[in-house]
Scaffold this active site. Structure first.
Site, PDB file in Angstrom:
ATOM      1  CB  SER A 166      33.211  72.963  -2.610  1.00 50.93           C
ATOM      2  OG  SER A 166      32.615  72.359  -1.497  1.00 50.93           O
ATOM      3  CB  SER A 208      34.761  71.712   0.967  1.00 51.06           C
ATOM      4  OG  SER A 208      34.970  71.481  -0.412  1.00 51.06           O
ATOM      5  CE  LYS A 251      38.484  71.458  -1.702  1.00 49.29           C
ATOM      6  NZ  LYS A 251      37.119  71.522  -2.248  1.00 49.29           N
TER       7      LYS A 251
HETATM    8  N1  GLN Z   1      28.677  72.129   0.840  1.00 52.89           N
HETATM    9  C1  GLN Z   1      28.349  71.005   0.011  1.00 52.89           C
HETATM   10  C2  GLN Z   1      28.511  69.730   0.790  1.00 52.89           C
HETATM   11  O1  GLN Z   1      28.794  69.799   1.925  1.00 52.89           O
HETATM   12  C3  GLN Z   1      29.177  71.029  -1.234  1.00 52.89           C
HETATM   13  C4  GLN Z   1      30.535  70.509  -1.039  1.00 52.89           C
HETATM   14  C5  GLN Z   1      31.352  70.526  -2.293  1.00 52.89           C
HETATM   15  O2  GLN Z   1      30.972  71.127  -3.284  1.00 52.89           O
HETATM   16  N2  GLN Z   1      32.439  69.779  -2.261  1.00 52.89           N
HETATM   17  O3  GLN Z   1      28.361  68.676   0.266  1.00 52.89           O
END
Ligand code: GLN
Length: 481
Positions: A174, A150, A75
């Site tokens: 995410s 994400s 990532k």
């Molecule tokens: N979808 C969540 C957010 O937008 C989690 C994101 C993540 O775990 N980095 O914050």
């Protein structure tokens, strides 16, 4: 013979040891597949020279180590020395770190081969990979849909056989939510298991690195390689690592108690999700576990609590991007104007929204009403889990409230987007290990998954129960690409 890109880490390791193929051949097979599937936009940077050099070195070394010769996608929020690391934000334009993150360094020390950096929501904020400065990632199961976020690029890469496994990060879901949307396995370790050093920070009390792979055992192998104490992260856990791989191989769950939290039966959840959840409980019961109804009374506050704490920490972490030290700089007539121009141009809409929410909830006058209250609620949420784990070994929930949604479905409505994280944020707030795995298909033929959560530092139990559920569910469907 199975194509090299269709192998699991476990099988690839065996093949390399038996010299059925070389690490260079394995890397090349993936690089070829990546070149053929660029339309998915899973990788934003491919690193063929690094991959082939690492693979040649691994071959020379007898492919030793937990990940000797195994091709992995990384990532974009992990700092990789001398290689593009932007957290898919324009604000970090052209940033190439002078150092290596601890988890990637650990992975390389075990012989891993890096294929490239994967697409993601800018600064890891999002649930659809729609907030990346490099554009959307397509879900390999249906190219009109998102792969989740994400860690959407990592998820799509593993699902489409463009990597044997990938590194992701999970702040509120995410790793788990995108894993569910593309039918792979994703695991968020206990907060502190993996070092955060060299991870581009979003919300530091929640961020955790973790594995995304094709099987439970493969997630255990990757976690074994990346986890461990690191003096460079003051929140890193200083304990010897258990044998995660052994735990994932033991799938006897006779007498284990599995909790079903009644508060997670949320009104409006599609019937196919509820049915999948019931099916998961039934499979675990047939495998010898006991199913127990439990209560997590404060879980209904998890989502609002997360969407106060995470933006608050983000607003503080992101203050460092001022155009002075690294990344983008947009000039102005004064220093203040330069800051303003840089941040106005460098951050996307969602990141700006989070900075504004975070700054608001931390500001004098609102701090007590929002941030402090959210911290207290966070404690109650964690306490609910402690109480529950006195009665059960693990908790089973859906991973997401829906199947993968269409690319243009939710962009204009941030609240609907936040609802994606309904089932994943509580474990993040409590710092608990949690694993998402595919169980079945929706009416539309898309993967749906369930999530298991265990107590703090109980990853062995998590892998054990997840391994049993994986075997019972026997999910073998693959995207047709
Ligand atoms: N979808 C969540 C957010 O937008 C989690 C994101 C993540 O775990 N980095 O914050």
């Amino acid at each position: 013979m199975t194509k090299l890109t269709e192998l699991t880490i476990e099988k690839a390791k065996a093949g390399l040891q038996k010299k059925e193929f070389s690490a260079v051949e394995l890397a090349q097979a993936h690089l070829d597949a990546m070149a053929k599937n660029r339309d998915l936009n899973a990788y934003i940077v491919e690193t063929p020279e690094i991959a082939l050099a690492q693979a040649a070195a691994a071959d020379k070394n007898g492919n030793k180590g937990l990940l000797g010769g195994i091709p992995i996608a990384v990532k974009d929020l992990f700092c990789t020395k001398g290689v593009h690391s932007q957290s898919c934000s324009k604000i970090l334009k052209d940033f190439k770190p002078g150092y290596e993150s601890t988890v990637t360094a650990n992975m390389f020390a075990q012989g891993a081969v890096m294929l490239g950096k994967t697409n993601m929501d800018e600064m890891a904020m999002g649930s659809g990979n729609l907030n990346s400065c490099y554009g959307a990632v397509l879900n390999p199961w249906d190219k009109e849909r998102v792969p989740g976020g994400s860690s959407g690029g990592s998820a799509a890469a593993v699902s489409a056989n463009l990597a044997l496994a990938a590194l992701g990060s999970d702040t509120g879901g995410s790793i788990r939510q995108p894993a569910a949307f593309v039918g792979i396995t994703g695991m968020k370790p206990t907060y502190g298991r993996c070092s955060r050093w060299g991870m581009i920070a979003f919300a530091s009390s929640l961020d955790q690195a973790g594995p995304m792979a094709k099987t439970v055992k493969d997630t255990a192998i990757l976690l074994q390689a990346i986890a461990g104490y690191d003096a460079k992260d003051s929140t890193s856990t200083n304990l010897a690592l258990p044998d995660f791989v052994k735990a994932a191989s033991d799938i006897n769950i006779k007498g284990k108690k599995i909790g079903i939290p009644k508060e997670y039966r949320v009104e409006g959840t599609p019937q196919e999700i509820t049915e999948l959840w019931d099916k998961g409980a039934k499979l675990l019961k047939e495998a010898g576990a006991e199913i127990v109804e439990i209560s997590l009374p404060h879980s209904k506050y998890a989502l609002p609590c997360y969407y106060i704490i995470a933006p608050a920490e983000a607003s503080s972490n992101l203050a460092r991007y001022d155009g002075v030290r690294y990344g983008l700089r947009v000039d102005g007539n004064t220093l203040d104007e330069m800051y303003e121009n840089t941040r106005a141009e460098g951050f996307g809409a969602e990141v700006k929204r989070r900075i504004m929410i975070g700054t608001y909830v931390l500001s004098a006058g609102y701090f007590d009403a929002y941030y402090k209250k959210a911290q207290r609620v966070r404690y109650l949420i964690a306490q609910d889990f402690i109480n529950a784990f006195e009665k059960v070994d693990a908790i089973l929930t859906p991973t997401t409230p829906t199947e993968a949604f269409k690319i243009n479905e939710k962009v204009k409505d941030p609240i609907t987007m936040y609802l994606n994280d309904l089932f994943t944020v509580a474990a993040s707030l409590a710092g608990l290990p949690s694993l998402a795995l595919p169980i079945g298909l929706s009416k539309n033929g898309l993967p749906l998954g369930l999530q298991l959560i265990t107590g703090t530092l109980q990853e062995e139990k998590l892998f054990n129960i997840a391994g049993a559920l994986e075997q019972a569910a026997n999910f073998t469907a693959r995207p047709a690409i």
